[in-house]
Write an enzyme that holds these catalytic residues in place. Structure first.
Site, short mmCIF file in Angstrom:
data_model
loop_
_atom_site.label_atom_id
_atom_site.label_comp_id
_atom_site.label_asym_id
_atom_site.label_seq_id
_atom_site.Cartn_x
_atom_site.Cartn_y
_atom_site.Cartn_z
N TYR A 83 1.14 -1.28 0.17
CA TYR A 83 0.08 -0.09 0.06
C TYR A 83 0.84 1.13 -0.10
O TYR A 83 0.77 2.33 -0.70
CB TYR A 83 -1.00 0.05 1.24
N LYS A 122 0.87 3.95 -2.74
CA LYS A 122 0.48 5.50 -2.86
C LYS A 122 1.63 6.45 -2.97
O LYS A 122 1.66 7.67 -3.11
CB LYS A 122 -0.17 5.54 -1.32
#
Length: 234
Positions: free
Chosen positions: A140, A144
């Site tokens: 993640y 991002k």
């Protein structure tokens, strides 16, 4: 006059709050959804950002209904949290495909009309985790953080055409995704925030609203943290 805005991943949470804020700003707004129930009060279209044809179909639908898309907010995102020793290749690549490659697919499709119009706003919803990291979120965090490189490269490619690309990096926010945390987990997260509380989705949406406005015409390639001070120095 309002513009045509598309919030990718706008069926709930930060995306939905952003869509409502853009409606209040006077824009014509559509949202995409994948697995969530589409909102009843905003134009919606199914889209799977992992599939280029699906992205193209969603844009074509909005163009027919509302006109050429001038503002794009990429809020779609998935998590598959595991410690790295337990994370397999698919856990990593699937999250990057949805969160990062998906954003590339959306930006590429959006750029067509923006380049013709010589005006556009590309806004990517990242995360404070992209700047400080988090155990169990290697996939993640990488996805991002990658949005920062995407937005800054797009700024260099599209800046002369009056198209801006920016990143909003929310901290801990009260959404369906965080509602599943235990109270002790939530308390631990609040303890790391100087303002001592979680954000509301509407507070993230307010930053997006500004970046989409004419008043933000000279801001591009920026990272706007909306995290209550948790990420200071990152």
């Amino acid at each position: 006059m309002g513009r045509t805005a598309l919030v990718v991943g706008g069926a709930r949470g930060i995306g939905l709050a952003t869509a409502h804020e853009l409606v209040k700003d006077g824009h014509r707004v559509a949202v995409t959804y994948r697995d969530s129930t589409p909102p009843a009060d905003i134009s919606s279209v199914h889209c799977d950002v992992r599939d280029t044809a699906s992205v193209d179909d969603a844009f074509a639908h909005v163009e027919r209904e509302l006109g050429a898309v001038e503002i794009v907010v990429v809020a779609a995102g998935v998590t598959r949290d595991k410690l790295v020793m337990r994370m397999d290749d698919e856990d990593f690549t699937d999250v990057l495909d949805a969160n990062l490659t998906g954003a590339f697919r959306v930006a590429k499709r959006a750029s067509r009309a923006m380049l013709r119009a010589r005006w556009g706003r590309l806004i990517f919803i990242s995360s404070a985790v992209a700047l400080r990291g988090e155990a169990g979120q290697v996939n993640y965090a990488a996805s991002k953080a990658g949005l920062i490189g995407v937005s800054r490269s797009l700024t260099r490619e599209f800046g002369s055409r009056n198209i801006t690309a920016n990143v909003v990096a929310p901290g801990y926010t009260e959404t369906d995704m965080t509602a599943s945390l235990t109270e002790s987990q939530r308390e631990h997260m609040r303890s790391q925030i100087p303002l001592g509380r979680a954000a509301q989705p509407e507070e993230i949406a307010a930053a997006v609203s500004f970046l989409a406005s004419d008043g933000a015409a000279y801001i591009s390639g920026a990272i706007i943290p909306v995290d209550g001070g948790a990420g200071m120095g990152h």
